[in-house]
Write an enzyme that holds these catalytic residues in place. Structure first.
Site, mmCIF file in Angstrom:
data_model
loop_
_atom_site.group_PDB
_atom_site.id
_atom_site.type_symbol
_atom_site.label_atom_id
_atom_site.label_comp_id
_atom_site.label_asym_id
_atom_site.label_seq_id
_atom_site.Cartn_x
_atom_site.Cartn_y
_atom_site.Cartn_z
ATOM 1 N N CYS A 71 5.422 5.458 13.738
ATOM 2 C CA CYS A 71 4.905 5.770 12.576
ATOM 3 C C CYS A 71 3.221 5.966 12.628
ATOM 4 O O CYS A 71 2.725 5.023 13.313
ATOM 5 C CB CYS A 71 5.125 4.621 11.582
ATOM 6 S SG CYS A 71 4.241 5.090 10.017
ATOM 7 N N VAL A 79 6.465 1.265 5.859
ATOM 8 C CA VAL A 79 5.501 0.666 6.819
ATOM 9 C C VAL A 79 4.156 1.237 6.740
ATOM 10 O O VAL A 79 4.425 2.898 6.479
ATOM 11 C CB VAL A 79 6.131 0.548 8.284
ATOM 12 C CG1 VAL A 79 7.215 -0.513 8.252
ATOM 13 C CG2 VAL A 79 6.464 1.723 9.076
ATOM 14 N N GLU A 121 0.393 -0.207 2.170
ATOM 15 C CA GLU A 121 -0.334 1.246 2.163
ATOM 16 C C GLU A 121 -1.480 1.124 3.181
ATOM 17 O O GLU A 121 -2.457 0.262 3.033
ATOM 18 C CB GLU A 121 -1.030 1.310 0.750
ATOM 19 C CG GLU A 121 -0.008 2.048 -0.266
ATOM 20 C CD GLU A 121 0.415 3.388 -0.047
ATOM 21 O OE1 GLU A 121 -0.139 4.239 0.877
ATOM 22 O OE2 GLU A 121 1.659 3.703 -0.216
ATOM 23 N N SER A 122 -1.255 1.950 4.176
ATOM 24 C CA SER A 122 -2.432 1.933 5.377
ATOM 25 C C SER A 122 -3.641 1.964 4.852
ATOM 26 O O SER A 122 -4.656 1.332 5.660
ATOM 27 C CB SER A 122 -1.921 2.828 6.427
ATOM 28 O OG SER A 122 -2.038 4.284 6.119
HETATM 29 N N1 LIG Z 1 1.155 6.023 2.188
HETATM 30 C C1 LIG Z 1 1.802 5.336 3.074
HETATM 31 C C2 LIG Z 1 2.916 6.132 3.883
HETATM 32 C C3 LIG Z 1 3.523 5.172 4.844
HETATM 33 C C4 LIG Z 1 4.864 5.761 5.296
HETATM 34 O O1 LIG Z 1 5.103 6.999 4.683
HETATM 35 N N2 LIG Z 1 5.560 5.278 6.059
HETATM 36 C C5 LIG Z 1 6.716 5.942 6.661
HETATM 37 C C6 LIG Z 1 7.005 5.929 8.395
HETATM 38 S S1 LIG Z 1 5.978 6.790 9.044
HETATM 39 C C7 LIG Z 1 7.952 5.085 6.163
HETATM 40 O O2 LIG Z 1 7.857 3.735 6.186
HETATM 41 N N3 LIG Z 1 9.073 5.683 5.540
HETATM 42 C C8 LIG Z 1 10.246 5.057 4.967
HETATM 43 C C9 LIG Z 1 10.732 5.511 3.738
HETATM 44 O O3 LIG Z 1 10.132 6.534 3.177
HETATM 45 O O4 LIG Z 1 11.422 5.078 3.243
HETATM 46 C C10 LIG Z 1 0.864 4.542 3.885
HETATM 47 O O5 LIG Z 1 -0.386 5.217 4.240
HETATM 48 O O6 LIG Z 1 0.872 3.610 4.042
#
Ligand SMILES: N[C@@H](CCC(=O)N[C@@H](CS)C(=O)NCC(=O)O)C(=O)O
Length: 217
Positions: free
Chosen positions: A12, A52, A64-65
């Site tokens: 990720c 994550v 949220e990162s």
């Molecule tokens: N806006 C979020 C995006 C995080 C994100 O999209 N993470 C993905 C993995 S890279 C995830 O956990 N996806 C699982 C899902 O959408 O169910 C951030 O910046 O933390």
């Protein structure tokens, strides 16, 4: 701040941003890897979005990162943002812009046909050209000082280098400013150490499993 715990998925890019920041700030942290294809119950109970990164700190949960980064930067001075409020706001805007490119990379990886791949590559190229045109005060986005914006784009540069190395797909070929920025970024120790050893193997397996057009290149 007690030792924070980061919940991660090994490929990720958003988690990778948190890892780079934690390493830059030399913050001691624990990391737990989950499989997002089969997320464990404890994770779903913890994460409001099911995504994550999640950071557990002092018994509380952050998600949220971008928010995780802002928090870690604030409680572990000196800040990796520029101090001028306008410049800081501009940096944050470009960080947000960069975030959308991760979706483009994901789509490239998952496209099944050459035509679909070409379409998402076109979309990604458009965004990359926009970035190429802004003035980057080399060697880093803000000149001599490595900053949050450099962290924000580092996982993207790593993925573009991966596409070039394994699939001869070079999206920075006609973007000398971004290429130079990427080269500098890819040499940074925190960036080199921000992924697991098997990072590329996992990405390659993912591409193969998705029957991506990339496997045909
Ligand atoms: N806006 C979020 C995006 C995080 C994100 O999209 N993470 C993905 C993995 S890279 C995830 O956990 N996806 C699982 C899902 O959408 O169910 C951030 O910046 O933390």
């Amino acid at each position: 701040m007690a030792k924070p715990k980061l919940i991660s998925f090994k490929i990720c890019p958003f988690v990778q941003r948190s890892v780079i920041l934690l390493k830059e700030k030399k913050i001691d942290f624990d990391i737990a890897y989950i499989d997002l294809n089969e997320p464990p119950e404890w994770f779903l109970a913890l994460s409001p979005t099911g995504k994550v990164p999640v950071l557990e700190v002092d018994g509380k949960v952050l998600f949220e990162s971008a928010i995780i980064s802002e928090y870690l930067d604030e409680v572990n001075p000196p800040s990796l943002h520029p101090s001028d409020p306008l410049q800081k706001a501009q940096n944050r805007a470009w960080m947000e812009f960069t975030s959308s490119l991760y979706m483009a990379f994901f789509k490239i990886m998952m496209s099944k046909t050459k035509e679909a791949g070409a379409e998402v590559i076109l979309e990604a190229n458009k965004q990359l050209h926009t970035l190429e045109k802004i003035k980057i005060n080399a060697p880093w986005f803000n000149g001599d000082k490595f900053s949050m914006m450099d962290i924000s784009i580092a996982p993207l540069f790593m993925r573009l280098a991966f596409l070039k190395q394994h699939f001869n797909l070079d999206l920075l070929e006609d973007k000398p400013n971004l290429q130079a920025w990427s080269d500098t970024t890819m040499r940074r120790e925190s960036v080199i150490n921000s992924v697991v050893d098997e990072f590329e193997d996992i990405l390659l397996m993912r591409i193969k499993g998705a029957e991506s057009f990339l496997s045909l290149i």
